[in-house]
Design an enzyme around this catalytic site. Structure first.
Site, PDB file in Angstrom:
ATOM      1  N   LYS A  72      43.649  49.535 -62.541  1.00 25.80           N
ATOM      2  CA  LYS A  72      44.624  48.510 -62.300  1.00 25.80           C
ATOM      3  C   LYS A  72      45.731  48.298 -63.736  1.00 25.80           C
ATOM      4  CE  LYS A  72      43.948  45.576 -58.986  1.00 25.80           C
ATOM      5  NZ  LYS A  72      43.436  44.281 -58.276  1.00 25.80           N
TER       6      LYS A  72
ATOM      7  N   GLU B 118      46.937  28.073 -54.962  1.00 21.52           N
ATOM      8  CA  GLU B 118      48.266  28.688 -54.750  1.00 21.52           C
ATOM      9  C   GLU B 118      48.709  28.791 -53.353  1.00 21.52           C
ATOM     10  OE1 GLU B 118      50.625  29.827 -56.864  1.00 21.52           O
ATOM     11  OE2 GLU B 118      51.300  30.133 -54.750  1.00 21.52           O
TER      12      GLU B 118
ATOM     13  N   ARG C 207      52.741  33.471 -49.841  1.00 22.87           N
ATOM     14  CA  ARG C 207      52.164  34.272 -48.716  1.00 22.87           C
ATOM     15  C   ARG C 207      52.475  35.692 -49.206  1.00 22.87           C
ATOM     16  NH1 ARG C 207      56.973  32.608 -44.829  1.00 22.87           N
ATOM     17  NH2 ARG C 207      57.774  32.572 -46.973  1.00 22.87           N
ATOM     18  N   GLU C 208      51.384  36.547 -48.860  1.00 19.20           N
ATOM     19  CA  GLU C 208      51.819  38.004 -49.215  1.00 19.20           C
ATOM     20  C   GLU C 208      53.055  38.562 -48.447  1.00 19.20           C
ATOM     21  OE1 GLU C 208      48.131  40.049 -48.590  1.00 19.20           O
ATOM     22  OE2 GLU C 208      47.149  39.189 -50.044  1.00 19.20           O
TER      23      GLU C 208
ATOM     24  N   HIS D 114      53.498  31.864 -33.298  1.00 20.66           N
ATOM     25  CA  HIS D 114      53.599  33.141 -32.444  1.00 20.66           C
ATOM     26  C   HIS D 114      52.368  33.890 -32.232  1.00 20.66           C
ATOM     27  CE1 HIS D 114      57.690  32.838 -34.058  1.00 20.66           C
ATOM     28  NE2 HIS D 114      57.207  32.566 -35.273  1.00 20.66           N
TER      29      HIS D 114
ATOM     30  N   CYS E 187      42.857  35.435 -46.766  1.00 21.29           N
ATOM     31  CA  CYS E 187      42.706  34.066 -46.721  1.00 21.29           C
ATOM     32  C   CYS E 187      42.168  33.365 -45.778  1.00 21.29           C
ATOM     33  CB  CYS E 187      43.975  33.553 -47.248  1.00 21.29           C
ATOM     34  SG  CYS E 187      44.504  33.899 -49.036  1.00 21.29           S
TER      35      CYS E 187
HETATM   36  N1  LIG Z   1      46.235  37.011 -51.489  1.00 22.60           N
HETATM   37  C1  LIG Z   1      46.751  35.807 -51.234  1.00 22.60           C
HETATM   38  O1  LIG Z   1      47.666  36.002 -50.518  1.00 22.60           O
HETATM   39  C2  LIG Z   1      46.347  34.523 -51.809  1.00 22.60           C
HETATM   40  C3  LIG Z   1      46.985  33.262 -51.647  1.00 22.60           C
HETATM   41  C4  LIG Z   1      46.654  32.073 -52.226  1.00 22.60           C
HETATM   42  C5  LIG Z   1      45.429  32.112 -52.815  1.00 22.60           C
HETATM   43  N2  LIG Z   1      44.565  33.247 -52.927  1.00 22.60           N
HETATM   44  C6  LIG Z   1      43.384  33.288 -53.702  1.00 22.60           C
HETATM   45  O2  LIG Z   1      43.585  33.682 -54.870  1.00 22.60           O
HETATM   46  C7  LIG Z   1      42.317  34.317 -55.319  1.00 22.60           C
HETATM   47  C8  LIG Z   1      42.650  35.604 -55.627  1.00 22.60           C
HETATM   48  O3  LIG Z   1      43.007  36.434 -54.558  1.00 22.60           O
HETATM   49  P1  LIG Z   1      43.636  37.916 -54.742  1.00 22.60           P
HETATM   50  O4  LIG Z   1      44.357  38.244 -53.262  1.00 22.60           O
HETATM   51  O5  LIG Z   1      44.668  37.870 -55.695  1.00 22.60           O
HETATM   52  O6  LIG Z   1      42.563  38.699 -55.155  1.00 22.60           O
HETATM   53  P2  LIG Z   1      42.523  40.318 -55.501  1.00 22.60           P
HETATM   54  O7  LIG Z   1      41.143  40.739 -55.041  1.00 22.60           O
HETATM   55  O8  LIG Z   1      43.614  40.923 -55.162  1.00 22.60           O
HETATM   56  O9  LIG Z   1      42.455  40.124 -57.062  1.00 22.60           O
HETATM   57  C9  LIG Z   1      41.673  39.549 -57.804  1.00 22.60           C
HETATM   58  C10 LIG Z   1      41.423  40.537 -59.144  1.00 22.60           C
HETATM   59  O10 LIG Z   1      40.471  39.789 -60.126  1.00 22.60           O
HETATM   60  C11 LIG Z   1      40.055  40.859 -61.015  1.00 22.60           C
HETATM   61  N3  LIG Z   1      38.614  40.465 -61.564  1.00 22.60           N
HETATM   62  C12 LIG Z   1      37.512  40.081 -60.993  1.00 22.60           C
HETATM   63  N4  LIG Z   1      36.662  39.622 -62.136  1.00 22.60           N
HETATM   64  C13 LIG Z   1      37.254  39.753 -63.170  1.00 22.60           C
HETATM   65  C14 LIG Z   1      37.324  39.279 -64.486  1.00 22.60           C
HETATM   66  N5  LIG Z   1      35.694  38.881 -64.825  1.00 22.60           N
HETATM   67  N6  LIG Z   1      37.856  39.483 -65.593  1.00 22.60           N
HETATM   68  C15 LIG Z   1      39.193  39.885 -64.980  1.00 22.60           C
HETATM   69  N7  LIG Z   1      39.477  40.435 -63.873  1.00 22.60           N
HETATM   70  C16 LIG Z   1      38.755  40.184 -62.721  1.00 22.60           C
HETATM   71  C17 LIG Z   1      39.717  42.119 -59.882  1.00 22.60           C
HETATM   72  O11 LIG Z   1      39.426  43.180 -60.406  1.00 22.60           O
HETATM   73  C18 LIG Z   1      41.072  41.951 -59.071  1.00 22.60           C
HETATM   74  O12 LIG Z   1      41.739  42.760 -59.535  1.00 22.60           O
HETATM   75  C19 LIG Z   1      41.614  34.186 -54.156  1.00 22.60           C
HETATM   76  O13 LIG Z   1      40.763  33.102 -54.419  1.00 22.60           O
HETATM   77  C20 LIG Z   1      42.294  34.135 -53.292  1.00 22.60           C
HETATM   78  O14 LIG Z   1      41.706  33.195 -52.008  1.00 22.60           O
HETATM   79  C21 LIG Z   1      44.996  34.505 -52.278  1.00 22.60           C
END
Ligand SMILES: NC(=O)c1ccc[n+]([C@@H]2O[C@H](COP(=O)([O-])OP(=O)(O)OC[C@H]3O[C@@H](n4cnc5c(N)ncnc54)[C@H](O)[C@@H]3O)[C@@H](O)[C@H]2O)c1
Length: 436
Positions: free
Chosen positions: A35, A152, A155-156, A255, A264
């Site tokens: 990445k 956070e 929304r994606e 919807h 999530c």
């Molecule tokens: N995706 C969403 O829409 C969204 C929205 C709000 C909140 N969240 C929350 O945010 C958090 C992250 O979600 P995401 O979708 O970004 O996850 P993701 O899986 O896309 O990203 C997480 C990243 O953390 C990295 N990682 C893990 N352990 C690590 C470490 N020790 N050091 C460095 N990097 C490390 C992974 O390699 C990965 O790239 C979750 O708790 C999720 O519930 C997500």
């Protein structure tokens, strides 16, 4: 301000990039070297509209860097954000898996230098920040730090706008110093009068789960009402307008569809149920929403089967859309992951298309699905179209061309994108959700 983002996924990358756009100096860290290499070579590991240009701009202007080395990034930072994943535990009991959080915390603790705030941006159960604090004190008793929670809500698919123009920012803090730093980080949002909701740390942690659970309940509610509409012969789209225009209800998340999915809602509703149970309480409304959501996917499979005359065996289905929603490549917990394997198992021939999700989908779906590079080739010789995700490019399909390419003329619209009458006029059998 110098900020380090630990975890460069959907949330970490967007947050880090937007903070850089605010003018802060950001180091995004990820342990996934692939990445980091991609980002350093100018490519973006996820699909999120507008993100590529914003990353490129901030890298060029020297405010955004990517590394897999945590040590220097943490030592120099005034704030370290945790944005690692918190998926459902592999045990399948609904608890959030906090191993990434704790692992990252240990690494951070060892490298802290000078006063730093450690901010949890990941969605975590109540009490996690306290555990983070305990771990840091254990690993590095000399460390000078505060913990904070800053959930956070982006929304994606609309992540940049959501981050840059949020409805509110929630900060859970317990020291004035931590509060001041977080307010400084979000200072650029003050210009547009974004409310900052300051709470204690536990309330901030719970706020995120409550927000997601509420939205999941709203989706399950309208999905159940849609089923009733199907039975009664009422139209859920008009009904949703009829109730959504009431300001107390609001028109968003009304919807009906094949059930909520994504990274999530499914995991966060389960985790919230477990949190409540640990405190001796059952969240019956959330439990019902989860049950309804599972049933909804099964009902969609039955809907497809019924319109095909009771069996999908040997029938060719054009599947339009695989991701849990449009404008993302995220396949986590997408309804397609439940619905497609069930159809495949019963002998359906599946020809799938998705503008961004096919690479991820192939990793998660069973073999035997054909992935098509364009919509119309997916529809060739199809007995039915199943519109699974409401990508814009599926909203104005050339129905004449579709009709000539398809073998049958069945249109199963699991997102209620089309007007039933229009499809019927063109000789299609139309099936929506709650629009019989
Ligand atoms: N995706 C969403 O829409 C969204 C929205 C709000 C909140 N969240 C929350 O945010 C958090 C992250 O979600 P995401 O979708 O970004 O996850 P993701 O899986 O896309 O990203 C997480 C990243 O953390 C990295 N990682 C893990 N352990 C690590 C470490 N020790 N050091 C460095 N990097 C490390 C992974 O390699 C990965 O790239 C979750 O708790 C999720 O519930 C997500």
């Amino acid at each position: 301000m110098k900020i380090t983002m630990v975890g460069t996924g959907y949330v970490g990358l967007v947050t880090g990039t937007c903070f850089a756009e605010f003018g802060h100096h950001i180091t995004c860290v990820d342990k996934d070297q692939k990445k980091i290499d991609m980002l350093n070579n100018g490519s973006i590991p996820i699909y999120e509209p507008g993100l590529d240009a914003l990353v490129a701009k901030n890298c060029k202007e020297g405010r955004l860097i990517f590394t897999s080395k945590l040590s220097d990034a943490v030592a120099e930072a005034e704030a370290v954000f945790l944005a690692v994943g918190t998926p459902s535990s592999r045990r399948g009991d609904g608890y959030a898996d906090l191993s990434y959080i704790y692992e990252a915390t240990k690494e951070i603790a060892a490298h802290l230098k000078g006063y730093t705030i450690i901010v949890d941006k990941s969605t975590v159960p109540v009490g996690t920040a306290r555990q983070v604090e305990r771990i840091i004190r254990e690993v590095n008793p000399e460390a000078d730090f505060d913990i904070a929670s800053n959930p956070e809500f982006l929304r994606e698919g609309a992540a940049i706008t959501d981050f840059m123009r949020p409805d509110r920012v929630v900060i859970g803090v317990e020291s004035q110093k931590a509060e001041d730093i977080l307010r400084t980080i979000y200072q650029p949002l003050f210009l547009q009068e974004t409310p900052i909701v300051k709470t204690d740390i536990e309330t901030a942690e719970l706020t995120k789960y409550a927000a997601n659970a509420f939205l999941a309940v709203k989706i399950s509610f309208i999905n159940e009402i849609a089923l009733l509409c199907d039975t009664i012969g009422a139209d859920v789209v008009s009904l949703a307008r009829g109730i959504g225009m009431d300001g107390r209800i609001g028109k968003k998340f009304l919807h009906p569809g094949p059930g909520y999915g994504g990274s999530c809602f499914p995991k966060d509703t389960l985790a919230l149920m477990r949190i409540a149970q640990e405190y001796g309480q059952n969240l019956r409304i959330v439990e019902a929403a989860v049950e309804v959501n599972a049933a909804q996917k099964a009902k969609m499979i039955k809907k497809i089967r019924d319109v095909l005359g009771g069996s999908e065996a040997g029938k060719t289905l054009a599947i339009l859309g695989l991701t849990f929603k449009p404008e993302t490549d995220d396949m986590r917990d997408s309804p397609a992951l439940t619905i497609l394997p069930a159809l495949l198992e019963k002998g359906a021939v599946l020809k799938a298309h998705d503008p961004q999700g096919m690479l991820e989908a192939q990793k998660l779906l069973p073999a035997g699905i054909q992935y098509m590079s364009d919509v119309y080739s997916a529809c060739e010789e199809a007995d039915a179209v199943v519109l699974m995700t409401e990508w814009n490019q599926y909203r104005a399909l050339d129905l004449e061309s579709l009709a000539t390419k398809m073998r049958g003329k069945i249109f199963i619209d699991l997102r209620n994108v089309y007007e039933p009458e229009k499809l019927k006029e063109r000789g299609f059998v139309y099936v929506g959700v709650g629009r019989s």
